[in-house]
Design an enzyme around this catalytic site. Sequence first.
Site, short mmCIF file in Angstrom:
data_model
loop_
_atom_site.label_atom_id
_atom_site.label_comp_id
_atom_site.label_asym_id
_atom_site.label_seq_id
_atom_site.Cartn_x
_atom_site.Cartn_y
_atom_site.Cartn_z
N HIS A 24 -2.36 -2.49 -9.57
CA HIS A 24 -3.34 -1.95 -8.82
C HIS A 24 -4.39 -2.62 -8.49
CE1 HIS A 24 -5.88 1.14 -6.84
NE2 HIS A 24 -4.62 1.76 -6.45
N HIS A 63 0.91 -1.21 -0.05
CA HIS A 63 0.15 -0.03 0.19
C HIS A 63 0.83 1.06 -0.35
CE1 HIS A 63 -3.54 2.61 0.67
NE2 HIS A 63 -3.70 2.15 1.74
N ASP A 77 2.65 5.37 -6.85
CA ASP A 77 4.01 5.19 -5.94
C ASP A 77 5.03 5.36 -6.91
OD1 ASP A 77 1.94 3.60 -4.01
OD2 ASP A 77 2.87 5.17 -3.17
#
Length: 429
Positions: A307, A266, A365
């Site tokens: 994802h 995460h 990210d």
Amino acid sequence: MTDKKATLSIEGRADAVELPILTGTLGPDVIDVASLTGNGVFTFDPGFTSTASCESKITFIDGNEGVLLHRGYPINDLAENTTYLETCYLLLNGELPDGTQKADFENLISSHTMVNRSIEQFLSGFSYDAHPMSIMCGVVAAMSSFYHDSLDIANPQHRKITAHRLIAKMPTLAAMCYKHYIGQPYMYPKNNMSYAENFLHMMFGTPCEEPNVNPVLAKAMDKLFILHADHEQNASTSTVRLAGSSGANPFSCIAAGIAALWGPSHGGANQAVLEMLNEIGDEKNIDTFVKRAKDKNDPFRLMGFGHRVYKNFDPRAKVMKEACDEVLAELGMENDPLLKIAKRLEQIALEDDYFVSKKLYPNVDFYSGIIMKAIGIPTEMFTVIFATGRTVGWIAHWDEMISNSYKIGRPRQLYTGPSERAVTPIGDR
Ligand code: SDX
């Protein structure tokens, strides 16, 4: 609500079960399965891949189309045309502020940027090299001990000031974690600075010098906060909602969200991306790592890719990549070796059948770590920055739940343990 129904026939049962189908503004219909328990069955959905846990008006994601809307506004539009505090106002109130509302909100947040001096005692209890996310979990939960006057969660004014305090103080606490790590004095917030400028000042300023924040870096930091502000019912936001459903105070709920965000699957992925790029080290090693990422027997995954929801480009990654190019150009780092590795990995992900077939695109990210490293932020601080930006999303979802009717979250299970059995006396065991 609609009159649409789903009819469930269960083998061995004479009557079919009718379940209401609910339709939202956007996105798939949902089947309301709440009545199923009355029919002696539960749904089973580990990881909640097919489960809508709540109704919400805050954020909408279309993973197939790569769409992310906050209160209806596309993320790229918000990133280009608003400040982080404008986006905070939007997430909290449902509408973008006008000029007066924006100025009032900025002044309001600025009036809450300091933290109680005794928070410094909390930090002094951590070793200098404690992971800053461990510090943030601790000090954010401890913040509830300073605000006995505003912990009545049924009081809208208490909920509002708590949201403002958290948004205002997270940058101050984050910067304190960094100063604790490098052994420098804590910097007080400067209320005449913008949110992101103030954060960079508290991170990199010292009492010995006049404030000097690069406006290009401050703009990129503000955009980074916007891109992390909210993301529907992700793991950490769902954690905040579940903790809040028990009536726990909002500071402890946000601390629970910080804990959930820390994981490398995460919010911890941005730190893991930089560690991966450093481990790859050179473009000539990329193929070896890509091979490992594809190997089912190798736990290695390409961090920053894939994802649960996006099966298309993460729209935040596109904006983040543009911000990355701007920051590296401003700092004369266009030839940053890590950026070259990153861009090569992205190209592979867009061409290699393994990634294309599994729809593994760069996520939020992937580029954020390169920006933060270029700005001078250590990798251990990356997820703290993510938590700082995401706090508004967490508290907006918490407030949305508490201000509407809600029940304590209490999932059931598929039990596969032993049937009932008697204890054998110790002498016979
Ligand atoms: C965030 O939910 C959110 O909204 C989160 C977030 C937010 O803003 O809150 O967007 C922020 O957490 C972004 C994600 C950051 N995490 C990473 O970058 C870590 C690397 N990514 C993976 O761990 C993974 O992609 C997840 C955890 C993000 C998603 O995992 P899923 O949805 O459970 O998908 P999966 O693990 O079932 O993977 C599907 C397939 C698997 O192969 P098969 O079993 O089908 O053969 O794809 C493979 C996986 O092995 N796969 C990868 C991969 N990610 C998935 N293979 C190599 N590298 C990867 N990164």
